[in-house]
Design an enzyme around this catalytic site. Structure first.
Site, PDB file in Angstrom:
ATOM      1  N   PHE A  21       0.864  -1.184   0.000  1.00  0.00           N
ATOM      2  CA  PHE A  21       0.000   0.000   0.000  1.00  0.00           C
ATOM      3  C   PHE A  21       0.897   1.230   0.000  1.00  0.00           C
ATOM      4  O   PHE A  21       1.804   1.330   0.839  1.00  0.00           O
ATOM      5  CB  PHE A  21      -0.850  -0.143   1.273  1.00  0.00           C
ATOM      6  CG  PHE A  21      -1.523   1.061   1.861  1.00  0.00           C
ATOM      7  CD1 PHE A  21      -2.885   1.234   1.666  1.00  0.00           C
ATOM      8  CD2 PHE A  21      -0.844   1.948   2.694  1.00  0.00           C
ATOM      9  CE1 PHE A  21      -3.551   2.284   2.287  1.00  0.00           C
ATOM     10  CE2 PHE A  21      -1.505   3.000   3.300  1.00  0.00           C
ATOM     11  CZ  PHE A  21      -2.869   3.165   3.093  1.00  0.00           C
ATOM     12  N   ALA A  24       5.114  13.921   2.611  1.00  0.00           N
ATOM     13  CA  ALA A  24       3.734  13.677   3.037  1.00  0.00           C
ATOM     14  C   ALA A  24       3.724  12.470   3.962  1.00  0.00           C
ATOM     15  O   ALA A  24       3.457  11.341   3.543  1.00  0.00           O
ATOM     16  CB  ALA A  24       2.821  13.445   1.830  1.00  0.00           C
ATOM     17  N   SER A  40       2.848  12.367   8.210  1.00  0.00           N
ATOM     18  CA  SER A  40       1.635  12.567   9.003  1.00  0.00           C
ATOM     19  C   SER A  40       0.626  13.401   8.228  1.00  0.00           C
ATOM     20  O   SER A  40      -0.589  13.224   8.373  1.00  0.00           O
ATOM     21  CB  SER A  40       1.981  13.252  10.329  1.00  0.00           C
ATOM     22  OG  SER A  40       2.743  12.394  11.153  1.00  0.00           O
ATOM     23  N   GLY A  80      22.684  -6.413  32.200  1.00  0.00           N
ATOM     24  CA  GLY A  80      23.674  -6.413  31.118  1.00  0.00           C
ATOM     25  C   GLY A  80      23.354  -7.422  30.037  1.00  0.00           C
ATOM     26  O   GLY A  80      23.619  -7.174  28.848  1.00  0.00           O
ATOM     27  N   GLU A 122       1.726   3.925  10.604  1.00  0.00           N
ATOM     28  CA  GLU A 122       0.263   3.989  10.488  1.00  0.00           C
ATOM     29  C   GLU A 122      -0.334   5.049  11.418  1.00  0.00           C
ATOM     30  O   GLU A 122      -1.387   4.852  12.030  1.00  0.00           O
ATOM     31  CB  GLU A 122      -0.359   2.608  10.719  1.00  0.00           C
ATOM     32  CG  GLU A 122       0.115   1.618   9.653  1.00  0.00           C
ATOM     33  CD  GLU A 122      -0.694   0.351   9.590  1.00  0.00           C
ATOM     34  OE1 GLU A 122      -1.931   0.427   9.731  1.00  0.00           O
ATOM     35  OE2 GLU A 122      -0.088  -0.706   9.384  1.00  0.00           O
TER      36      GLU A 122
END
Length: 379
Positions: free
Chosen positions: A123, A130, A132, A340, A363
């Site tokens: 997607f 572009a 948020s 540690g 997202e």
């Protein structure tokens, strides 16, 4: 109201727990080290029949509900977040826009192969300028006769190297603002379409994160997804469902970090007694258990609302926001409990810590989730 899983959901949970433990966990550390995509795992997931889990059976899907999808993402992420995000993006970002907005013909042609695992779903929304501000899309699409010509770029796109087709947004009318953004289904093999896989990431090393370059890519007119000018709204609606997947991922990672911490605290001896006998460690583990339980309930509720066909935007944003932030805290405390050793790759919680950070960003950042919630409560 009752909180039990259905028989089908319980079976899926057991199946995915067994699969994750037996097939995903053994190679997770090595894949993280080599950054190898878990192709063999997804071949096995295809044989398991879950690559189209929440989609209709007529398109090769499993016909299951969103809660079952969330359970699947959670169980995969509990042992390997890279596998979890790959699966979640395949379903909620790759398949969902086609399922929600595609025509019957588009679903047969493009959703079916996703459901049958022929290739991965992807997607394309985010761009260099572009993030948020998704309304700032600069990729453009111009109609020439019966074809669209698309040019622009996308960044941070999951799964694109393994997708034959993907959906993406482009501006079709700059005079209309966000109402001038449309969505398209585009072949990754089209002339002028380039997928670049060279990001160096903090975590999620074996997931595929890419840049897309489109230079005069020709797309058939019928590959418009949904209505012209509705792409922005469609992709925001898609993200509402995707946030359930991210929330489920967060629950899974946190659960994995908690379980390893509890086991270590019981086994590790200091000052003549196990770490788990010290109240300071008990409180850390108690907080982790509490937060995970609350986050899981929120994710399931958002999924349940979606399955009932009710509004779930606010609940999905709340679930994603809360789950991702408690996940980061749980992983931080997991490293602390291990001391540690927690800083060493051998004990795995450092991988969980690195993988978790993306969930507060992808997202929709935590800040964007708060903006969405504020609007939904009437601010």
């Amino acid at each position: 109201m009752h909180f039990d899983l259905t028989e089908e959901q319980a079976l899926i949970k057991k199946m995915m727990r067994d699969f994750s433990e037996g097939e995903v966990a053994p190679g997770a550390d090595e894949r993280d080290r080599t950054k190898q995509f878990p192709a063999d795992v997804f071949d096995k997931l295809t044989k398991l029949g879950v690559m189209g889990l929440p989609f209709p059976e007529q398109y090769g899907g499993g016909g299951a509900d969103t809660i079952s999808f969330a359970i699947t993402v959670e169980e995969l992420s509990r042992v390997c977040a890279s596998t979890g995000i790959t699966y979640s993006a395949h379903i909620s970002l790759g398949g969902a826009p086609i399922h929600l907005f595609g025509t019957h013909e588009q679903k047969e042609k493009y959703l079916t192969p996703l459901c049958t695992g022929e290739y991965m779903g992807a997607f394309g929304l985010t761009e260099p300028n572009a993030g948020s501000d998704a309304g700032g899309t600069q990729t453009k699409a111009n109609l020439h006769g019966d074809k669209w010509i698309i040019s622009g770029s996308k960044c941070f796109i999951t799964n694109a190297s393994y997708a034959k087709n993907l959906s993406l947004t482009a501006v079709t009318d700059r005079t209309k603002g966000t109402n001038g953004i449309s969505a398209f289904i585009v072949s990754t093999d089209a002339p002028g379409f380039t997928v670049i896989n060279n990001y160096e990431k903090m975590g999620l090393h074996s997931s595929n994160t890419t840049e897309l370059i489109l230079q005069d890519v020709t797309v058939p007119k019928e590959n418009l997804l949904g209505k012209e000018g509705h792409g922005y709204k469609q992709f925001l609606a898609t993200l509402d469902g995707g946030r359930i997947g991210i929330g489920a991922m967060a629950v899974g990672i946190a659960q994995g970090a908690y379980e390893k911490s509890l086991q270590y605290a019981k086994e590790r001896k200091q000052f003549g007694q196990s770490l788990s006998s010290f109240q300071a460690i008990q409180f850390k583990l108690a907080d982790m258990a509490m937060h995970i339980e609350l986050a899981r309930t929120m994710v399931y509720k958002a999924a349940w609302l979606k399955d009932k066909g009710r509004k779930f935007k606010k609940e999905a944003a709340m679930a994603k926001l809360f789950a991702s932030e408690i996940c980061m805290k749980a992983c931080d405390q997991a490293v602390q409990i291990h001391g540690g050793y927690g800083y060493m790759k051998e004990y795995q919680v450092e991988r969980f810590f690195r993988d978790a950070k993306l969930l507060e960003i992808g997202e929709g950042t935590s800040e964007v989730q708060r903006m969405v919630i504020a609007r939904q409560i009437g601010c």
